[in-house]
Design a protein around this motif. Structure first.
Motif, PDB file in Angstrom:
ATOM      1  N   HIS A  69     -81.492  -1.346  35.915  1.00 61.33           N
ATOM      2  CA  HIS A  69     -80.552  -2.289  36.531  1.00 61.33           C
ATOM      3  C   HIS A  69     -79.774  -1.651  37.694  1.00 61.33           C
ATOM      4  O   HIS A  69     -79.905  -0.457  37.952  1.00 61.33           O
ATOM      5  CB  HIS A  69     -79.604  -2.875  35.477  1.00 61.33           C
ATOM      6  CG  HIS A  69     -78.721  -1.871  34.798  1.00 61.33           C
ATOM      7  ND1 HIS A  69     -77.646  -1.289  35.416  1.00 61.33           N
ATOM      8  CD2 HIS A  69     -78.758  -1.353  33.545  1.00 61.33           C
ATOM      9  CE1 HIS A  69     -77.064  -0.461  34.582  1.00 61.33           C
ATOM     10  NE2 HIS A  69     -77.719  -0.466  33.430  1.00 61.33           N
ATOM     11  N   GLY A  70     -78.979  -2.490  38.365  1.00 59.62           N
ATOM     12  CA  GLY A  70     -78.233  -2.022  39.520  1.00 59.62           C
ATOM     13  C   GLY A  70     -76.835  -1.526  39.156  1.00 59.62           C
ATOM     14  O   GLY A  70     -76.602  -1.123  38.005  1.00 59.62           O
ATOM     15  N   THR A  71     -75.937  -1.575  40.111  1.00 65.26           N
ATOM     16  CA  THR A  71     -74.614  -0.962  39.962  1.00 65.26           C
ATOM     17  C   THR A  71     -73.586  -1.915  39.327  1.00 65.26           C
ATOM     18  O   THR A  71     -72.421  -1.574  39.228  1.00 65.26           O
ATOM     19  CB  THR A  71     -74.108  -0.494  41.332  1.00 65.26           C
ATOM     20  OG1 THR A  71     -74.042  -1.644  42.201  1.00 65.26           O
ATOM     21  CG2 THR A  71     -75.047   0.521  41.964  1.00 65.26           C
ATOM     22  N   VAL A  72     -74.037  -3.097  38.923  1.00 66.59           N
ATOM     23  CA  VAL A  72     -73.219  -4.116  38.245  1.00 66.59           C
ATOM     24  C   VAL A  72     -71.909  -4.383  39.021  1.00 66.59           C
ATOM     25  O   VAL A  72     -70.798  -4.265  38.492  1.00 66.59           O
ATOM     26  CB  VAL A  72     -72.962  -3.782  36.755  1.00 66.59           C
ATOM     27  CG1 VAL A  72     -72.776  -5.072  35.938  1.00 66.59           C
ATOM     28  CG2 VAL A  72     -74.070  -2.955  36.148  1.00 66.59           C
ATOM     29  N   THR A  73     -72.092  -4.795  40.257  1.00 66.54           N
ATOM     30  CA  THR A  73     -70.985  -5.025  41.206  1.00 66.54           C
ATOM     31  C   THR A  73     -69.927  -5.982  40.652  1.00 66.54           C
ATOM     32  O   THR A  73     -68.728  -5.737  40.805  1.00 66.54           O
ATOM     33  CB  THR A  73     -71.560  -5.620  42.514  1.00 66.54           C
ATOM     34  OG1 THR A  73     -72.678  -4.822  42.905  1.00 66.54           O
ATOM     35  CG2 THR A  73     -70.532  -5.624  43.619  1.00 66.54           C
ATOM     36  N   THR A  79     -69.337  -3.530  30.079  1.00 62.77           N
ATOM     37  CA  THR A  79     -70.618  -3.265  30.739  1.00 62.77           C
ATOM     38  C   THR A  79     -71.484  -2.438  29.791  1.00 62.77           C
ATOM     39  O   THR A  79     -70.988  -1.488  29.193  1.00 62.77           O
ATOM     40  CB  THR A  79     -70.388  -2.471  32.040  1.00 62.77           C
ATOM     41  OG1 THR A  79     -69.290  -3.046  32.738  1.00 62.77           O
ATOM     42  CG2 THR A  79     -71.625  -2.453  32.907  1.00 62.77           C
ATOM     43  N   ASN A  80     -72.727  -2.791  29.694  1.00 58.31           N
ATOM     44  CA  ASN A  80     -73.624  -2.109  28.754  1.00 58.31           C
ATOM     45  C   ASN A  80     -74.095  -0.756  29.324  1.00 58.31           C
ATOM     46  O   ASN A  80     -74.784  -0.722  30.340  1.00 58.31           O
ATOM     47  CB  ASN A  80     -74.822  -3.016  28.497  1.00 58.31           C
ATOM     48  CG  ASN A  80     -75.688  -2.530  27.365  1.00 58.31           C
ATOM     49  OD1 ASN A  80     -75.666  -1.342  27.030  1.00 58.31           O
ATOM     50  ND2 ASN A  80     -76.444  -3.428  26.770  1.00 58.31           N
ATOM     51  N   PRO A  81     -73.750   0.356  28.675  1.00 55.68           N
ATOM     52  CA  PRO A  81     -74.153   1.662  29.206  1.00 55.68           C
ATOM     53  C   PRO A  81     -75.477   2.174  28.644  1.00 55.68           C
ATOM     54  O   PRO A  81     -75.890   3.287  28.979  1.00 55.68           O
ATOM     55  CB  PRO A  81     -73.005   2.566  28.744  1.00 55.68           C
ATOM     56  CG  PRO A  81     -72.589   1.994  27.429  1.00 55.68           C
ATOM     57  CD  PRO A  81     -72.855   0.499  27.497  1.00 55.68           C
TER      58      PRO A  81
HETATM   59  P1  NAD Z   1     -77.363  -5.597  38.844  1.00 61.76           P
HETATM   60  O1  NAD Z   1     -78.493  -5.132  37.990  1.00 61.76           O
HETATM   61  O2  NAD Z   1     -76.321  -4.599  39.129  1.00 61.76           O
HETATM   62  O3  NAD Z   1     -76.676  -6.857  38.167  1.00 61.76           O
HETATM   63  C1  NAD Z   1     -77.300  -8.118  38.031  1.00 61.76           C
HETATM   64  C2  NAD Z   1     -76.660  -8.876  36.853  1.00 61.76           C
HETATM   65  O4  NAD Z   1     -77.238  -8.354  35.652  1.00 61.76           O
HETATM   66  C3  NAD Z   1     -75.159  -8.642  36.727  1.00 61.76           C
HETATM   67  O5  NAD Z   1     -74.411  -9.671  37.283  1.00 61.76           O
HETATM   68  C4  NAD Z   1     -74.959  -8.599  35.228  1.00 61.76           C
HETATM   69  O6  NAD Z   1     -74.757  -9.903  34.735  1.00 61.76           O
HETATM   70  C5  NAD Z   1     -76.262  -8.117  34.659  1.00 61.76           C
HETATM   71  N1  NAD Z   1     -76.262  -6.686  34.309  1.00 61.76           N
HETATM   72  C6  NAD Z   1     -77.012  -5.706  34.878  1.00 61.76           C
HETATM   73  N2  NAD Z   1     -76.784  -4.551  34.288  1.00 61.76           N
HETATM   74  C7  NAD Z   1     -75.871  -4.775  33.332  1.00 61.76           C
HETATM   75  C8  NAD Z   1     -75.214  -3.930  32.377  1.00 61.76           C
HETATM   76  N3  NAD Z   1     -75.487  -2.630  32.311  1.00 61.76           N
HETATM   77  N4  NAD Z   1     -74.313  -4.480  31.528  1.00 61.76           N
HETATM   78  C9  NAD Z   1     -74.043  -5.792  31.581  1.00 61.76           C
HETATM   79  N5  NAD Z   1     -74.629  -6.644  32.453  1.00 61.76           N
HETATM   80  C10 NAD Z   1     -75.528  -6.138  33.321  1.00 61.76           C
HETATM   81  O7  NAD Z   1     -78.013  -6.151  40.191  1.00 61.76           O
HETATM   82  P2  NAD Z   1     -77.321  -6.769  41.516  1.00 61.76           P
HETATM   83  O8  NAD Z   1     -76.000  -7.356  41.187  1.00 61.76           O
HETATM   84  O9  NAD Z   1     -78.364  -7.593  42.121  1.00 61.76           O
HETATM   85  O10 NAD Z   1     -77.102  -5.523  42.460  1.00 61.76           O
HETATM   86  C11 NAD Z   1     -75.917  -4.755  42.529  1.00 61.76           C
HETATM   87  C12 NAD Z   1     -76.181  -3.519  43.352  1.00 61.76           C
HETATM   88  O11 NAD Z   1     -77.097  -2.678  42.659  1.00 61.76           O
HETATM   89  C13 NAD Z   1     -76.790  -3.797  44.728  1.00 61.76           C
HETATM   90  O12 NAD Z   1     -76.069  -3.107  45.719  1.00 61.76           O
HETATM   91  C14 NAD Z   1     -78.209  -3.267  44.622  1.00 61.76           C
HETATM   92  O13 NAD Z   1     -78.635  -2.699  45.819  1.00 61.76           O
HETATM   93  C15 NAD Z   1     -78.111  -2.232  43.544  1.00 61.76           C
HETATM   94  N6  NAD Z   1     -79.347  -2.030  42.749  1.00 61.76           N
HETATM   95  C16 NAD Z   1     -79.689  -0.743  42.456  1.00 61.76           C
HETATM   96  C17 NAD Z   1     -80.784  -0.460  41.650  1.00 61.76           C
HETATM   97  C18 NAD Z   1     -81.095   0.976  41.351  1.00 61.76           C
HETATM   98  O14 NAD Z   1     -80.405   1.874  41.785  1.00 61.76           O
HETATM   99  N7  NAD Z   1     -82.109   1.237  40.581  1.00 61.76           N
HETATM  100  C19 NAD Z   1     -81.535  -1.508  41.116  1.00 61.76           C
HETATM  101  C20 NAD Z   1     -81.148  -2.826  41.398  1.00 61.76           C
HETATM  102  C21 NAD Z   1     -80.045  -3.075  42.212  1.00 61.76           C
END
Ligand code: NAD
Length: 416
Positions: A313-317, A331-333
């Protein structure tokens, strides 16, 4: 109590936003209290990538090559909005792409199954690992539109020659249409095959290659040809010793089976199928926060492999914005913790330190057990109880990590 001596360093690639906050907590509460470890730290946070003109990402990739274990936090891949937000010098490339290119590795994605977390495909219980050959094919193809009748040909001219050695008619257009020409290379497919065999041996799981070689009888069959040659020459004996196997299957049969089976396999796929089927498996397992990812690349010496592990997953903005307002988040670690455990397991294997491997296994078990016994973050509470999961059904990130730490302490005390 005595800390476990980790014989060689690991490379720590720090990241951004909510996952950066979690990353520090994981190190402070779950890793550093137990390990005497030399961490080579690279700050891949957005600000530092910009400050170093992204050199820090290349340096980190070199360090991973040198130490063979990289453990990566999620990072921002900047888009136009991020360029503005951070006042970036330019729209830097995805660090994951940069590292993957530098290591020429294969990405394996694996959902983390937890018994009480419902899955869209409930039959799945055992590991399902998808290997995507993220090079070439449709993603690096040349495609075009034709606006009327004509002959579409492909030709090949060997280096050093001015003569075409092969010419094939692709299609005689009678009217407008589209075309696409693509390629792959023996080197890249071979590296992919090695990584897949290595992963199968590490995880003691059978390896299946899914292609459409019945229809695409030269292009797709080329993968199986390389896999089977390598298997017979270098891996078969070890596979047989472990009671696992390599098989080529038609991808349509394979996918039909996949939705019915318990799991317990590695599925190797080309670029486009790997992209699609890894998303299908991610959805089938129910939560983006439970998807782990490792990049495996061949090291310099024969039989030596490099691992880089991370959460998928991403950085959970969205959560980070709440955190910035001083609110505690849930946030799930787990996938970030697995980045550490999977990296440390590879370190343990390279250095032959079973004590470190047992620690990593205890840490994974502590994560799972905690959820199984009711302490979890909001995303998992929602998948168990539905969208109106009340605040009594979940805890904050810090509370969850504290619970994992408590269970880890108990497990470590019992095993030493
Ligand atoms: P994201 O995976 O951070 O979040 C998407 C959605 O998934 C969130 O709104 C949340 O509801 C859920 N989610 C994801 N991980 C979670 C967790 N650990 N615990 C709880 N809920 C979780 O993706 P995004 O919002 O599309 O992107 C945010 C940033 O992350 C962007 O800047 C993007 O470039 C980056 N990104 C990085 C990677 C990587 O480094 N591998 C992968 C994907 C996105």
């Amino acid at each position: 109590s005595r800390k476990i001596a980790v014989k060689n360093p690991v490379v720590d690639l720090d990241g951004d936003e909510m996952t950066r906050i979690i990353w520090q907590r994981i190190k402070d509460k779950l890793i550093l209290p137990y390990l005497d470890i030399d961490i080579k730290y690279y700050d891949l946070g957005m600000e530092n990538r910009d400050k170093t003109d992204d050199k820090v990402t290349l340096d980190a990739a070199e360090a991973i090559k040198a130490y063979k274990v990289g453990i990566k936090c999620a990072t921002i891949t900047p888009d136009t909005a991020r360029v503005k937000e951070f006042g970036l010098k330019q729209k830097w490339k995805s660090p994951n792409g940069t590292i993957r290119n530098a290591l020429n590795g294969t990405v394996f994605r694996e959902p983390i199954f937890i018994g009480n977390v419902p899955r869209f495909i409930p039959a799945w219980k055992k590991p399902i690992i998808i290997a995507r050959h993220a090079f070439g094919d449709q993603y690096k193809s040349t495609d075009f539109e034709v606006d009327g009748p004509g002959k579409y040909e492909v030709t090949f001219t060997p280096t050093g020659s001015s003569d075409v050695s092969m010419r094939k008619t692709v299609f005689d257009f009678k009217g407008p249409g589209v075309g696409l020409a693509m390629f792959n290379t023996k080197d890249s497919i071979t590296a992919f095959a090695h990584a897949c065999f290595k992963m199968a041996i590490d995880r003691k799981l059978p390896l299946y290659l899914g292609t459409k070689s019945t229809v695409i009888s030269t292009y797709d069959a080329y993968w199986d040809k390389i896999f089977i040659q390598l298997y017979d020459a270098e891996y078969k004996a070890e596979f047989e010793k472990l009671g696992i196997w390599y098989e080529h299957r038609l991808v349509d049969d394979m996918v039909a089976q996949l939705v019915k089976m318990e799991g317990g396999l590695i599925l190797a796929l080309g670029n486009m199928l790997g992209d699609i089927i890894s998303d299908l498996v991610a959805q089938g397992c129910g939560s983006l926060a439970l998807m782990s990812s490792v990049l495996v690349a061949k090291g310099e010496r024969p039989g030596e492999f490099i691992y880089e592990s991370e959460a998928a997953h991403g950085t959970v903005t969205r959560h980070f914005r709440q955190h910035q307002q001083g609110k505690a988040t849930s946030t799930n670690p787990i996938a970030s913790i697995y980045a550490w455990t999977r990296g440390l397991m590879h370190r343990a294997q390279l250095d032959d330190t079973p004590e470190l491997e047992a620690f990593a296994q205890n840490l994974e078990a502590a994560c799972i057990e905690s959820v199984m016994e009711g302490t979890m973050t909001k995303d998992l509470a929602i998948s168990i109880h539905g969208n109106n999961a009340g605040p009594e059904t979940y805890v904050t990130t810090d509370e969850y990590i504290a619970e994992v730490a408590r269970r880890l302490a108990t497990r470590q005390a019992a095993s030493s």
